[in-house]
Design a protein around this motif. Sequence first.
Motif, PDB file in Angstrom:
ATOM      1  N   LEU A   1      18.496 -17.525  27.641  1.00  0.00           N
ATOM      2  CA  LEU A   1      18.943 -18.759  26.982  1.00  0.00           C
ATOM      3  C   LEU A   1      20.461 -18.821  26.985  1.00  0.00           C
ATOM      4  O   LEU A   1      21.054 -19.866  27.281  1.00  0.00           O
ATOM      5  CB  LEU A   1      18.404 -18.822  25.551  1.00  0.00           C
ATOM      6  CG  LEU A   1      18.872 -20.028  24.720  1.00  0.00           C
ATOM      7  CD1 LEU A   1      18.388 -21.337  25.330  1.00  0.00           C
ATOM      8  CD2 LEU A   1      18.394 -19.906  23.279  1.00  0.00           C
ATOM      9  N   LEU A   2      21.110 -17.720  26.677  1.00  0.00           N
ATOM     10  CA  LEU A   2      22.572 -17.677  26.685  1.00  0.00           C
ATOM     11  C   LEU A   2      23.129 -17.953  28.079  1.00  0.00           C
ATOM     12  O   LEU A   2      24.206 -18.537  28.220  1.00  0.00           O
ATOM     13  CB  LEU A   2      23.058 -16.317  26.185  1.00  0.00           C
ATOM     14  CG  LEU A   2      22.881 -16.062  24.684  1.00  0.00           C
ATOM     15  CD1 LEU A   2      23.024 -14.575  24.370  1.00  0.00           C
ATOM     16  CD2 LEU A   2      23.895 -16.875  23.892  1.00  0.00           C
TER      17      LEU A   2
ATOM     18  N   LYS B   1      28.048 -20.407  21.188  1.00  0.00           N
ATOM     19  CA  LYS B   1      27.393 -20.171  22.476  1.00  0.00           C
ATOM     20  C   LYS B   1      26.034 -20.837  22.564  1.00  0.00           C
ATOM     21  O   LYS B   1      25.491 -21.028  23.652  1.00  0.00           O
ATOM     22  CB  LYS B   1      27.251 -18.662  22.715  1.00  0.00           C
ATOM     23  CG  LYS B   1      28.583 -17.926  22.803  1.00  0.00           C
ATOM     24  CD  LYS B   1      28.367 -16.431  22.956  1.00  0.00           C
ATOM     25  CE  LYS B   1      29.699 -15.681  22.995  1.00  0.00           C
ATOM     26  NZ  LYS B   1      29.490 -14.205  23.081  1.00  0.00           N
ATOM     27  N   LEU B   2      25.480 -21.183  21.420  1.00  0.00           N
ATOM     28  CA  LEU B   2      24.205 -21.888  21.347  1.00  0.00           C
ATOM     29  C   LEU B   2      24.325 -22.968  20.277  1.00  0.00           C
ATOM     30  O   LEU B   2      25.183 -22.887  19.392  1.00  0.00           O
ATOM     31  CB  LEU B   2      23.056 -20.943  20.986  1.00  0.00           C
ATOM     32  CG  LEU B   2      22.726 -19.824  21.976  1.00  0.00           C
ATOM     33  CD1 LEU B   2      21.692 -18.882  21.376  1.00  0.00           C
ATOM     34  CD2 LEU B   2      22.232 -20.383  23.301  1.00  0.00           C
TER      35      LEU B   2
ATOM     36  N   GLY C   1      21.692 -19.871  30.236  1.00  0.00           N
ATOM     37  CA  GLY C   1      21.304 -21.196  30.686  1.00  0.00           C
ATOM     38  C   GLY C   1      20.120 -21.208  31.629  1.00  0.00           C
ATOM     39  O   GLY C   1      19.808 -22.239  32.227  1.00  0.00           O
TER      40      GLY C   1
ATOM     41  N   HIS D   1      20.702 -24.537  24.555  1.00  0.00           N
ATOM     42  CA  HIS D   1      21.897 -24.173  25.318  1.00  0.00           C
ATOM     43  C   HIS D   1      22.877 -25.351  25.270  1.00  0.00           C
ATOM     44  O   HIS D   1      22.452 -26.514  25.258  1.00  0.00           O
ATOM     45  CB  HIS D   1      21.512 -23.854  26.763  1.00  0.00           C
ATOM     46  CG  HIS D   1      22.624 -23.297  27.563  1.00  0.00           C
ATOM     47  ND1 HIS D   1      23.456 -24.087  28.338  1.00  0.00           N
ATOM     48  CD2 HIS D   1      23.077 -22.021  27.702  1.00  0.00           C
ATOM     49  CE1 HIS D   1      24.361 -23.321  28.925  1.00  0.00           C
ATOM     50  NE2 HIS D   1      24.162 -22.060  28.552  1.00  0.00           N
TER      51      HIS D   1
ATOM     52  N   GLN E   1      16.524 -23.684  28.621  1.00  0.00           N
ATOM     53  CA  GLN E   1      17.390 -24.617  27.892  1.00  0.00           C
ATOM     54  C   GLN E   1      17.224 -24.564  26.366  1.00  0.00           C
ATOM     55  O   GLN E   1      18.105 -25.002  25.634  1.00  0.00           O
ATOM     56  CB  GLN E   1      17.139 -26.053  28.373  1.00  0.00           C
ATOM     57  CG  GLN E   1      17.705 -26.351  29.739  1.00  0.00           C
ATOM     58  CD  GLN E   1      16.940 -25.651  30.854  1.00  0.00           C
ATOM     59  OE1 GLN E   1      15.717 -25.757  30.938  1.00  0.00           O
ATOM     60  NE2 GLN E   1      17.662 -24.922  31.697  1.00  0.00           N
TER      61      GLN E   1
END
Length: 329
Positions: free
Chosen positions: A201-202, A223-224, A204, A138, A207
């Motif tokens: 994950l997106l 975004k990642l 947050g 992230h 991590q």
Amino acid sequence: MIRNAPLSRRRALALGVALALAGAALPAAAQTFPDKPLKLIVNFPPGGAADVIGRAVAQAMGESLKQQVIVENRPGANGNIGAEAVAKSPADGYTLLMSSGGAMTVNPFLYRQMPFDAEKDLVPVASVARVLVFLMAHPSVPANSVAEFVAYAKAHPGKLSYGSAGQGSSPHLAAEMFTRQAGIQATHVPYRGAAPALTDLLAGQVQFMFDPGPGLKHAAEGKLRLLAVGSPQRASQLPNTPTLAESGFPGFDADTVFGIYAPGGTPAALVARLHDEVNKAVASAKVQEVIKGIGGEPLALTRQAFIERQNADRARFGKFIQEAGIKAE
């Protein structure tokens, strides 16, 4: 002539005729197959690598076979629920399994009792793809390389958590291999598939994770952060992304082979027919585009090579699971 022959000879002749007819029946069945829709059970949730690839293969097979191939998701127990459903289905070629190799190569080491015999109750039909896992973080993690990520993790022990498709899934095993080799601490958060893990994950909520491909589009959008691929070689679609082996983790290999399986006892002629149909689907431009779109590599092995690869993965992952003491929760 048979009528006037001795009884033992008449019996032998009759048996020979019966065996010849039975032998001829299998190729005939394969030639007339299929005369109704097929079902392809995907043993992971919608949106994950198995589902995305499975739907592409099902569409291509349906077009070739002139019959609908219906995709049904049956997730749970790291693929065991869907695999069991296929293992206990009629061995007539109409119910197939689309799975990562984990249900056959990993689960027997995770579960004390398996609901099916992975080596007898499911027949490997055809390989479909070599699915890679990508180390993604992230953006809240201040790291643009594997070295920076490891340094941050060591400076903040226990602060990081990672998602996976479930206990013993390939993303989980990859993360366990990585954290052990790197000497870092992180909390494992298992999900019922890679898609829900990617969602968190997106957001947050976790991590980092080893993503099997669906997260690549999000990495491309910023975004990642894509840090590395957990394979012996770089991904052909991402030649600028280093492997973990190149990043200080020699020998790191978390690749898995996804493939199609049939119930044990499926006639050899039908297995051969299905093998050819799957290979034809994998060779199609549409299916190759889907596989490469998630960073995978199309893989149409011979059946023997597929079985040998599965046996090698069983030995490789089984050894790691036993050494790490990983068990199904």
